[in-house]
Design a protein around this motif. Structure first.
Motif, PDB file in Angstrom:
ATOM      1  N   ASN A 194       0.812  -1.225   0.000  1.00 45.10           N
ATOM      2  CA  ASN A 194       0.000   0.000   0.000  1.00 45.10           C
ATOM      3  C   ASN A 194       0.842   1.271   0.000  1.00 45.10           C
ATOM      4  OD1 ASN A 194      -2.445  -1.317  -0.109  1.00 45.10           O
ATOM      5  ND2 ASN A 194      -2.792  -1.269   2.107  1.00 45.10           N
ATOM      6  N   GLY A 195       2.073   1.183  -0.476  1.00 47.30           N
ATOM      7  CA  GLY A 195       2.930   2.353  -0.526  1.00 47.30           C
ATOM      8  C   GLY A 195       3.279   2.928   0.830  1.00 47.30           C
ATOM      9  N   MET A 196       3.249   2.063   1.886  1.00 47.47           N
ATOM     10  CA  MET A 196       3.541   2.553   3.237  1.00 47.47           C
ATOM     11  C   MET A 196       4.895   3.233   3.301  1.00 47.47           C
ATOM     12  SD  MET A 196       2.243  -0.613   5.591  1.00 47.47           S
ATOM     13  CE  MET A 196       0.510  -1.122   5.606  1.00 47.47           C
ATOM     14  N   PHE A 197       5.875   2.652   2.632  1.00 47.75           N
ATOM     15  CA  PHE A 197       7.196   3.255   2.544  1.00 47.75           C
ATOM     16  C   PHE A 197       7.941   2.587   1.403  1.00 47.75           C
ATOM     17  CE2 PHE A 197       7.479  -0.186   5.622  1.00 47.75           C
ATOM     18  CZ  PHE A 197       8.585  -0.912   5.178  1.00 47.75           C
ATOM     19  N   THR A 198       9.049   3.185   1.025  1.00 47.22           N
ATOM     20  CA  THR A 198       9.890   2.619  -0.030  1.00 47.22           C
ATOM     21  C   THR A 198      11.193   2.145   0.578  1.00 47.22           C
ATOM     22  OG1 THR A 198       8.932   4.038  -1.746  1.00 47.22           O
ATOM     23  CG2 THR A 198      11.088   3.076  -2.193  1.00 47.22           C
ATOM     24  N   LEU A 199      11.517   0.909   0.309  1.00 48.05           N
ATOM     25  CA  LEU A 199      12.757   0.320   0.794  1.00 48.05           C
ATOM     26  C   LEU A 199      13.830   0.561  -0.255  1.00 48.05           C
ATOM     27  CD1 LEU A 199      13.646  -1.455   3.246  1.00 48.05           C
ATOM     28  CD2 LEU A 199      13.309  -3.430   1.763  1.00 48.05           C
ATOM     29  N   SER A 200      14.917   1.188   0.140  1.00 52.26           N
ATOM     30  CA  SER A 200      15.971   1.504  -0.811  1.00 52.26           C
ATOM     31  C   SER A 200      17.299   0.928  -0.345  1.00 52.26           C
ATOM     32  CB  SER A 200      16.096   3.021  -1.005  1.00 52.26           C
ATOM     33  OG  SER A 200      16.407   3.653   0.225  1.00 52.26           O
ATOM     34  N   GLY A 201      18.239   0.887  -1.265  1.00 47.25           N
ATOM     35  CA  GLY A 201      19.567   0.409  -0.916  1.00 47.25           C
ATOM     36  C   GLY A 201      19.680  -1.095  -0.778  1.00 47.25           C
ATOM     37  N   VAL A 202      18.708  -1.854  -1.285  1.00 51.61           N
ATOM     38  CA  VAL A 202      18.780  -3.313  -1.186  1.00 51.61           C
ATOM     39  C   VAL A 202      19.685  -3.860  -2.280  1.00 51.61           C
ATOM     40  CG1 VAL A 202      16.508  -3.509  -0.143  1.00 51.61           C
ATOM     41  CG2 VAL A 202      16.722  -3.585  -2.615  1.00 51.61           C
ATOM     42  N   ALA A 203      20.215  -5.044  -2.048  1.00 52.77           N
ATOM     43  CA  ALA A 203      21.076  -5.681  -3.038  1.00 52.77           C
ATOM     44  C   ALA A 203      20.253  -6.125  -4.239  1.00 52.77           C
ATOM     45  CB  ALA A 203      21.782  -6.877  -2.412  1.00 52.77           C
ATOM     46  N   ASP A 204      20.917  -6.339  -5.366  1.00 58.01           N
ATOM     47  CA  ASP A 204      20.188  -6.871  -6.507  1.00 58.01           C
ATOM     48  C   ASP A 204      20.084  -8.385  -6.385  1.00 58.01           C
ATOM     49  OD1 ASP A 204      22.550  -8.098  -7.578  1.00 58.01           O
ATOM     50  OD2 ASP A 204      23.079  -6.207  -8.570  1.00 58.01           O
ATOM     51  N   LEU A 205      19.383  -9.011  -7.319  1.00 56.02           N
ATOM     52  CA  LEU A 205      19.080 -10.428  -7.197  1.00 56.02           C
ATOM     53  C   LEU A 205      20.294 -11.335  -7.337  1.00 56.02           C
ATOM     54  CD1 LEU A 205      15.649 -10.621  -9.054  1.00 56.02           C
ATOM     55  CD2 LEU A 205      16.086 -10.739  -6.602  1.00 56.02           C
ATOM     56  N   ARG A 206      21.428 -10.769  -7.719  1.00 55.66           N
ATOM     57  CA  ARG A 206      22.634 -11.592  -7.754  1.00 55.66           C
ATOM     58  C   ARG A 206      23.012 -12.080  -6.356  1.00 55.66           C
ATOM     59  NH1 ARG A 206      26.593  -7.700 -11.047  1.00 55.66           N
ATOM     60  NH2 ARG A 206      25.469  -6.234  -9.698  1.00 55.66           N
ATOM     61  N   ALA A 207      22.537 -11.381  -5.327  1.00 60.65           N
ATOM     62  CA  ALA A 207      22.821 -11.808  -3.953  1.00 60.65           C
ATOM     63  C   ALA A 207      22.248 -13.196  -3.677  1.00 60.65           C
ATOM     64  CB  ALA A 207      22.246 -10.800  -2.960  1.00 60.65           C
ATOM     65  N   ALA A 208      21.150 -13.531  -4.375  1.00 63.83           N
ATOM     66  CA  ALA A 208      20.518 -14.835  -4.161  1.00 63.83           C
ATOM     67  C   ALA A 208      21.386 -15.984  -4.655  1.00 63.83           C
ATOM     68  CB  ALA A 208      19.159 -14.883  -4.852  1.00 63.83           C
ATOM     69  N   GLU A 209      22.366 -15.681  -5.486  1.00 62.12           N
ATOM     70  CA  GLU A 209      23.192 -16.736  -6.067  1.00 62.12           C
ATOM     71  C   GLU A 209      24.051 -17.443  -5.027  1.00 62.12           C
ATOM     72  OE1 GLU A 209      25.417 -14.838  -9.130  1.00 62.12           O
ATOM     73  OE2 GLU A 209      23.648 -14.361 -10.361  1.00 62.12           O
ATOM     74  N   SER A 210      24.322 -16.794  -3.914  1.00 62.81           N
ATOM     75  CA  SER A 210      25.153 -17.410  -2.880  1.00 62.81           C
ATOM     76  C   SER A 210      24.376 -17.707  -1.608  1.00 62.81           C
ATOM     77  CB  SER A 210      26.341 -16.498  -2.554  1.00 62.81           C
ATOM     78  OG  SER A 210      25.887 -15.229  -2.106  1.00 62.81           O
ATOM     79  N   ALA A 211      23.043 -17.664  -1.673  1.00 68.66           N
ATOM     80  CA  ALA A 211      22.222 -17.894  -0.482  1.00 68.66           C
ATOM     81  C   ALA A 211      22.235 -19.367  -0.088  1.00 68.66           C
ATOM     82  CB  ALA A 211      20.786 -17.434  -0.731  1.00 68.66           C
ATOM     83  N   ASP A 212      22.425 -19.622   1.202  1.00 69.33           N
ATOM     84  CA  ASP A 212      22.201 -20.964   1.734  1.00 69.33           C
ATOM     85  C   ASP A 212      20.714 -21.173   1.998  1.00 69.33           C
ATOM     86  OD1 ASP A 212      25.024 -21.796   2.022  1.00 69.33           O
ATOM     87  OD2 ASP A 212      25.095 -20.139   3.460  1.00 69.33           O
TER      88      ASP A 212
END
Length: 350
Positions: free
Chosen positions: A82-100
């Motif tokens: 609902n547009g409560m807030f905008t989350l910024s500065g997050v990593a891109d989806l390449r971060a998922a490549e090393s997720a356990d």
């Protein structure tokens, strides 16, 4: 028209044995990555952050012993529900490549297709054997990626009908809190995300650590995943009668031959009334609660170095080593010896 996943069955992840997750080695913590999608609910994101993203020096773990936590998204800024807030500065989806462990939180409109890049990230994680987790309607994202085909899963009861129609290849269990199927874990509504997250911490670090985290959260340390969801239905008004006193009394006497009749006698009610109060206040039965408390005590005894299984069974109230083995394997996926080798405290080297 029901929509089937286009993900090739040949790419489905291999089912791993129920001997627990892959724990991090001494040099690298277990990496948890949460994919934040457009319109994600802040509550589920907060659950993931609280459970896996906070440093907890009070647990006494080495610096590398907790989780490495990252938020990732298809774009550098994401508008939350609902547009409560905008989350910024997050990593891109390449971060998922090393997720356990890769966590997918809820979707505000689960019938809208997820972004293709998100689906690709989920599939890639599945193909390399990462642990996949969904909170609430996040199960729709896992299903759209094809990683739930032929597996048991759950989602919020409100969306269960739509999920079953859209993904008939998934073995949906619509009325439980969470489901563990190999390396894929799905939870029901928002609060059930806490239950599933604590279950994962228990699997990674043992009952004592999971209990310590739950105490910090002022949340129930353990609710069985098979417990029924609180599906919306009319209920009659009942008098307020807290179970706190009888629960504390029973927890102090788990090694004694307590049964439902003893709990009812202590609460000065009939067994039928006690059963109703447990269902209303805890969402479970007196016997299931008592068994879960005894299993948790057995885990703590093993973790603290108790060697004799007959003694663990007796002190925890589980009675026999056979019952201890069966209950521990059912709740943790581990035999007592495997649980001990993974979680029991090591004596300091002289």
């Amino acid at each position: 028209m029901p929509q089937r996943s286009s993900h090739c069955p040949a790419h489905r992840p291999v089912h791993r044995a129920a001997e627990g997750p892959r724990l991090p080695d001494s040099a690298a913590p277990h990496r948890v990555v949460v994919i934040v999608d457009e319109g994600s609910n802040p509550f589920e994101l907060g659950v993931a952050t609280e459970l896996f993203g906070l440093r907890r020096p009070e647990l006494g773990l080495p610096a590398h012993g907790w989780y490495d936590f990252t938020l990732a998204a298809a774009s550098p800024s994401v508008r939350m529900h609902n547009g409560m807030f905008t989350l910024s500065g997050v990593a891109d989806l390449r971060a998922a490549e090393s997720a356990d462990t890769l966590i997918v939180p809820n979707r505000p409109d689960p019938l809208t297709a997820p972004a293709p890049a998100v689906l690709d990230a989920v599939r890639s994680a599945a193909d390399r054997g990462a642990r996949l987790v969904s909170f609430c309607t996040g199960a729709f994202t896992l299903a759209a990626a094809g990683v739930l085909d032929g597996r048991r899963a759950t989602t919020h009861w409100r969306w269960a009908g739509d999920f079953a129609e859209r993904y008939p290849g998934v073995l949906l269990q619509p009325d439980v809190l969470f489901v563990n199927d190999g390396d894929v874990h799905t939870s029901a509504g928002s609060a059930a995300s806490l239950d599933l997250g604590l279950r994962l911490i228990r699997a990674d670090h043992g009952a004592e650590i999971a209990n310590a985290v739950s105490r910090r959260l002022v949340f129930a340390a353990y609710r069985d995943g098979g417990q029924r969801q609180f599906v919306e239905r009319p209920v009659p008004a009942v008098p307020d009668a807290s179970l706190g006193g009888v629960l504390t009394w029973a927890q102090e006497r788990l090694g004694q031959p307590l049964g439902v009749a003893d709990l009812a006698h202590r609460a000065s009610v009939s067994p039928a009334t006690l059963h109703r109060r447990f269902q209303e206040q805890l969402g479970t039965t007196p016997l299931a609660w008592l068994t879960a408390e005894r299993v948790a005590l057995a885990c703590r005894l093993i973790e603290r170095g108790e060697v004799g299984l007959d003694r663990v069974a007796r002190l925890s109230g589980l009675g026999t080593t056979a019952n201890l083995r069966a209950r521990l394997r059912r709740e943790t996926g581990l035999s007592p010896s495997a649980y001990r080798s993974r979680f029991a405290a090591r004596a300091p080297k002289s």
